[in-house]
Design a protein around this motif. Sequence first.
Motif, PDB file in Angstrom:
ATOM      1  N   ILE A  54       0.888  -1.245  -0.019  1.00 39.30           N
ATOM      2  CA  ILE A  54       0.058   0.054   0.117  1.00 39.30           C
ATOM      3  C   ILE A  54       0.733   1.227   0.142  1.00 39.30           C
ATOM      4  N   LYS A  55       2.061   1.204   0.876  1.00 47.43           N
ATOM      5  CA  LYS A  55       2.860   2.495   0.822  1.00 47.43           C
ATOM      6  C   LYS A  55       3.608   2.766  -0.223  1.00 47.43           C
ATOM      7  N   HIS A  56       4.433   1.462  -0.585  1.00 44.49           N
ATOM      8  CA  HIS A  56       5.472   1.575  -1.571  1.00 44.49           C
ATOM      9  C   HIS A  56       4.985   1.407  -3.075  1.00 44.49           C
ATOM     10  N   ALA A  57       4.366   0.307  -3.003  1.00 42.73           N
ATOM     11  CA  ALA A  57       3.889   0.012  -4.463  1.00 42.73           C
ATOM     12  C   ALA A  57       2.852   0.841  -4.990  1.00 42.73           C
ATOM     13  N   TYR A  58       1.837   1.098  -4.361  1.00 43.54           N
ATOM     14  CA  TYR A  58       0.506   1.925  -4.613  1.00 43.54           C
ATOM     15  C   TYR A  58       0.770   3.386  -3.990  1.00 43.54           C
TER      16      TYR A  58
ATOM     17  N   LYS B 102       7.044  -1.031  -9.734  1.00 39.14           N
ATOM     18  CA  LYS B 102       7.871  -2.304  -9.376  1.00 39.14           C
ATOM     19  C   LYS B 102       8.691  -1.811  -8.272  1.00 39.14           C
ATOM     20  N   ALA B 103       9.119  -3.052  -7.666  1.00 36.75           N
ATOM     21  CA  ALA B 103      10.070  -2.691  -6.439  1.00 36.75           C
ATOM     22  C   ALA B 103      11.284  -2.799  -6.951  1.00 36.75           C
ATOM     23  N   ARG B 104      12.282  -2.231  -6.126  1.00 33.35           N
ATOM     24  CA  ARG B 104      13.755  -2.583  -6.661  1.00 33.35           C
ATOM     25  C   ARG B 104      14.475  -3.386  -5.333  1.00 33.35           C
TER      26      ARG B 104
ATOM     27  N   GLU C 100      16.773  -4.872  -4.493  1.00 31.80           N
ATOM     28  CA  GLU C 100      18.125  -4.532  -3.861  1.00 31.80           C
ATOM     29  C   GLU C 100      18.193  -3.432  -3.179  1.00 31.80           C
ATOM     30  N   SER C 101      17.067  -2.268  -2.989  1.00 33.27           N
ATOM     31  CA  SER C 101      17.195  -1.535  -2.272  1.00 33.27           C
ATOM     32  C   SER C 101      16.200  -1.668  -0.989  1.00 33.27           C
ATOM     33  N   ILE C 102      15.422  -2.831  -1.031  1.00 30.73           N
ATOM     34  CA  ILE C 102      14.720  -3.276   0.246  1.00 30.73           C
ATOM     35  C   ILE C 102      15.642  -3.549   1.337  1.00 30.73           C
ATOM     36  N   ARG C 103      15.689  -2.804   2.495  1.00 29.00           N
ATOM     37  CA  ARG C 103      16.365  -3.150   3.501  1.00 29.00           C
ATOM     38  C   ARG C 103      15.807  -2.446   4.725  1.00 29.00           C
ATOM     39  N   GLY C 104      15.882  -3.562   5.772  1.00 29.68           N
ATOM     40  CA  GLY C 104      15.142  -2.648   7.226  1.00 29.68           C
ATOM     41  C   GLY C 104      16.436  -2.036   7.611  1.00 29.68           C
ATOM     42  N   ARG C 105      16.060  -1.208   8.410  1.00 33.16           N
ATOM     43  CA  ARG C 105      16.965  -0.008   9.099  1.00 33.16           C
ATOM     44  C   ARG C 105      17.634  -0.640  10.354  1.00 33.16           C
TER      45      ARG C 105
ATOM     46  N   PRO D 181      11.138   6.488  13.449  1.00 29.07           N
ATOM     47  CA  PRO D 181       9.778   5.753  12.912  1.00 29.07           C
ATOM     48  C   PRO D 181      10.210   5.129  11.867  1.00 29.07           C
ATOM     49  N   GLY D 182       9.352   3.744  11.496  1.00 32.10           N
ATOM     50  CA  GLY D 182       9.777   3.034  10.184  1.00 32.10           C
ATOM     51  C   GLY D 182      10.744   2.077  10.056  1.00 32.10           C
ATOM     52  N   GLY D 183      10.923   1.212   8.899  1.00 31.98           N
ATOM     53  CA  GLY D 183      11.789   0.438   8.888  1.00 31.98           C
ATOM     54  C   GLY D 183      11.840  -0.737   9.542  1.00 31.98           C
ATOM     55  N   LEU D 184      10.862  -1.169  10.234  1.00 34.59           N
ATOM     56  CA  LEU D 184      10.733  -2.536  10.995  1.00 34.59           C
ATOM     57  C   LEU D 184      10.081  -3.559  10.154  1.00 34.59           C
ATOM     58  N   GLY D 185       9.263  -3.277   9.367  1.00 34.07           N
ATOM     59  CA  GLY D 185       8.515  -4.367   8.499  1.00 34.07           C
ATOM     60  C   GLY D 185       9.205  -5.183   7.807  1.00 34.07           C
ATOM     61  N   ILE D 186      10.487  -5.039   7.265  1.00 36.45           N
ATOM     62  CA  ILE D 186      11.254  -6.165   6.544  1.00 36.45           C
ATOM     63  C   ILE D 186      11.853  -7.026   7.566  1.00 36.45           C
ATOM     64  N   HIS D 187      11.852  -6.633   8.837  1.00 39.49           N
ATOM     65  CA  HIS D 187      12.518  -7.243   9.740  1.00 39.49           C
ATOM     66  C   HIS D 187      11.442  -8.205  10.313  1.00 39.49           C
TER      67      HIS D 187
ATOM     68  N   LYS E  11      11.235 -13.394  -1.769  1.00 37.89           N
ATOM     69  CA  LYS E  11      11.786 -13.024  -2.988  1.00 37.89           C
ATOM     70  C   LYS E  11      10.815 -12.514  -3.964  1.00 37.89           C
ATOM     71  N   PHE E  12      11.170 -11.357  -4.805  1.00 33.83           N
ATOM     72  CA  PHE E  12      10.450 -10.953  -5.724  1.00 33.83           C
ATOM     73  C   PHE E  12      10.739 -11.574  -6.921  1.00 33.83           C
ATOM     74  N   ASP E  13       9.504 -11.848  -8.067  1.00 31.49           N
ATOM     75  CA  ASP E  13       9.795 -12.832  -9.201  1.00 31.49           C
ATOM     76  C   ASP E  13      10.118 -11.735 -10.120  1.00 31.49           C
TER      77      ASP E  13
HETATM   78  N1  LIG Z   1       6.769  -3.868  -1.655  1.00 35.46           N
HETATM   79  C1  LIG Z   1       7.686  -2.965  -1.656  1.00 35.46           C
HETATM   80  N2  LIG Z   1       7.666  -2.142  -2.888  1.00 35.46           N
HETATM   81  C2  LIG Z   1       8.660  -0.969  -2.750  1.00 35.46           C
HETATM   82  N3  LIG Z   1       9.766  -0.832  -1.965  1.00 35.46           N
HETATM   83  C3  LIG Z   1       9.301  -1.743  -0.770  1.00 35.46           C
HETATM   84  C4  LIG Z   1       8.554  -2.614  -0.440  1.00 35.46           C
HETATM   85  N4  LIG Z   1       8.705  -3.164   0.635  1.00 35.46           N
HETATM   86  C5  LIG Z   1       9.651  -2.465   1.219  1.00 35.46           C
HETATM   87  N5  LIG Z   1      10.317  -1.521   0.242  1.00 35.46           N
HETATM   88  C6  LIG Z   1      11.299  -0.662   0.776  1.00 35.46           C
HETATM   89  O1  LIG Z   1      12.070  -1.200   1.870  1.00 35.46           O
HETATM   90  C7  LIG Z   1      12.129  -0.071   2.989  1.00 35.46           C
HETATM   91  C8  LIG Z   1      11.998  -0.842   4.223  1.00 35.46           C
HETATM   92  O2  LIG Z   1      10.723  -1.356   4.597  1.00 35.46           O
HETATM   93  P1  LIG Z   1       9.999  -1.743   5.832  1.00 35.46           P
HETATM   94  O3  LIG Z   1      10.982  -2.388   6.738  1.00 35.46           O
HETATM   95  O4  LIG Z   1       8.764  -2.231   5.637  1.00 35.46           O
HETATM   96  O5  LIG Z   1      10.051  -0.103   6.444  1.00 35.46           O
HETATM   97  P2  LIG Z   1       9.041   0.965   6.043  1.00 35.46           P
HETATM   98  O6  LIG Z   1       7.968   0.562   5.046  1.00 35.46           O
HETATM   99  O7  LIG Z   1       8.381   1.592   7.332  1.00 35.46           O
HETATM  100  O8  LIG Z   1      10.118   2.032   5.400  1.00 35.46           O
HETATM  101  C9  LIG Z   1      10.985   0.597   2.713  1.00 35.46           C
HETATM  102  O9  LIG Z   1      11.279   1.887   3.203  1.00 35.46           O
HETATM  103  C10 LIG Z   1      11.170   0.762   0.997  1.00 35.46           C
HETATM  104  O10 LIG Z   1      12.016   1.478   0.503  1.00 35.46           O
END
Ligand SMILES: Nc1ncnc2c1ncn2[C@@H]1O[C@H](COP(=O)(O)OP(=O)(O)O)[C@@H](O)[C@H]1O
Lengths: 109, 109, 138, 138
Positions: free
Chosen positions: D52-56, D85-87, D89-94, D101-107, D117-119
């Motif tokens: 919702i946040k990043h793709a849309y 489209k997500a990149r 290689e740039s997706i990383r938790g902080r 605030p933020g950056g916990l989701g990926i963790h 894994k993205f297809d």
């Molecule tokens: N589905 C996605 N599409 C594009 N970018 C994404 C997606 N999920 C995560 N990211 C990138 O990875 C970063 C880290 O994601 P996350 O740990 O969930 O923290 P947050 O969303 O709170 O920034 C995001 O800030 C975003 O740049």
Amino acid sequence: MNITVAVYRGKKVVELSGDIDMYSSPELREHLMALIRRKVPSLPVNFGNVSYIDSSGIATFVEGLKCMKSYGGRLQFFGIPEGIMEILRFSKLDRVFEIYGNIEDVFDS
Amino acid sequence: MNITVAVYRGKKVVELSGDIDMYSSPELREHLMALIRRKVPSLPVNFGNVSYIDSSGIATFVEGLKCMKSYGGRLQFFGIPEGIMEILRFSKLDRVFEIYGNIEDVFDS
Amino acid sequence: MKDAIVITVPSHPKFLSVVRAVTVTAVRLYEIDDTTAEEIKLAIDEACTNIIKHAYRGDTSGKIVLKYSAGREAFKVVIDDNGLKARPESIRGRSFDDVRPGGLGIHFIKRVFDIYKFDAKKKRGNRLTLIKYFEGEK
Amino acid sequence: MKDAIVITVPSHPKFLSVVRAVTVTAVRLYEIDDTTAEEIKLAIDEACTNIIKHAYRGDTSGKIVLKYSAGREAFKVVIDDNGLKARPESIRGRSFDDVRPGGLGIHFIKRVFDIYKFDAKKKRGNRLTLIKYFEGEK
Ligand SMILES: Nc1ncnc2c1ncn2[C@@H]1O[C@H](COP(=O)(O)OP(=O)(O)O)[C@@H](O)[C@H]1O
Ligand SMILES: Nc1ncnc2c1ncn2[C@@H]1O[C@H](COP(=O)(O)OP(=O)(O)O)[C@@H](O)[C@H]1O
């Protein structure tokens, strides 16, 4: 759904919990019929922890009741939550099943 | 999610219940910030009835904490259910937030 | 009727719990009261049970597709299957005075839904539309 | 990996509760323990939140499609969207030491899922595959 048989004042009581639906009612049927086949004179069933019942569950009890009645046995429900009572009333089955408030009421009957 | 402000021993306490997620956290943020803008010296938050929190909810509290720290205020959590405590520990935020067992512990601190 | 939720489950009774969970959560989004929510949960469960029993005749390898939506006037659920064609004219709940197992499902469905209608135009399988109108304004 | 459950919801945060309800009920069918179930519920919520946040980018008129399945060895969730489209290689938790605030989701996602894994072959939108292997035999 979870089903156990407890013994209260020397008598078997069926304790049910969870959701009774088309998936779980065959297991309920198996347990119920195993008891009924032994012609227990009465069988109290605790509905206190039943969260849901659908027509498959009700059909299972209707079948059990019919079997018990054939030999003069009594199927006794107690602790029925309001939502389930509502369904029994709607189906006019509140007049068909013996319904009690709690286990003591069953024993006093 | 539901949010109310109770008064306990003459002090405002934030009472939360239900799920805190991306849908409900903007409302949480609004209430929290309204209190913080008035520079309350301390703000106890009751987590006892919170059933779920995700990263949006946590981000809201991190933001609130930063704001309060800027003027020397204290954000105090209490009654945190084990599942949520686990998430805070995993995120190493159990060291960042002030965490208490119950409201009395907050007042004694 | 936008903002639809669509769920597909196999025609196996173990997935009824998933359907109930979606139904209850969906209904809550549309601000339907708890009593009605419980009635809708039961009705949708019964509709799926009927599909497993009558359309698929117990074959658990089929699919059931449910689409939930709501507008200002009504809450709607459309249920698709690929099973045997139903004969809507023969679908009838049994009389409450005739006490025997079965025959309650349709009553539970019609208790809460104002419309219970099979789509006559669907070529294969069935499409059942269930509509509940909201009382007064919403 | 048969017996899949598929759910489609609009890309609006209010449908996250529906996704959580399906996730928890689905996971229970596959006999996954309660602690892991809670971790999976949070992870799937975070994956949808990110869509919702990043793709849309907050556009709530998009769609999110989730497909749940399980075999003897693993539990799998495949999530499709039609957003940007997500990149990967740039997706990383902080870092946890960088408190903001933020950056916990990926963790939270990677805590419980072994594969994230993205297809790369998907032409439009994204397909994210999440896999959790069961320990030992199941
Ligand atoms: N589905 C996605 N599409 C594009 N970018 C994404 C997606 N999920 C995560 N990211 C990138 O990875 C970063 C880290 O994601 P996350 O740990 O969930 O923290 P947050 O969303 O709170 O920034 C995001 O800030 C975003 O740049
Ligand atoms: N989806 C369906 N497809 C075909 N026939 C159906 C369907 N739903 C209901 N019926 C018919 O309507 C009858 C009444 O349904 P119901 O009240 O649910 O009772 P039950 O399924 O226990 O017999 C069924 O016995 C069946 O003949």
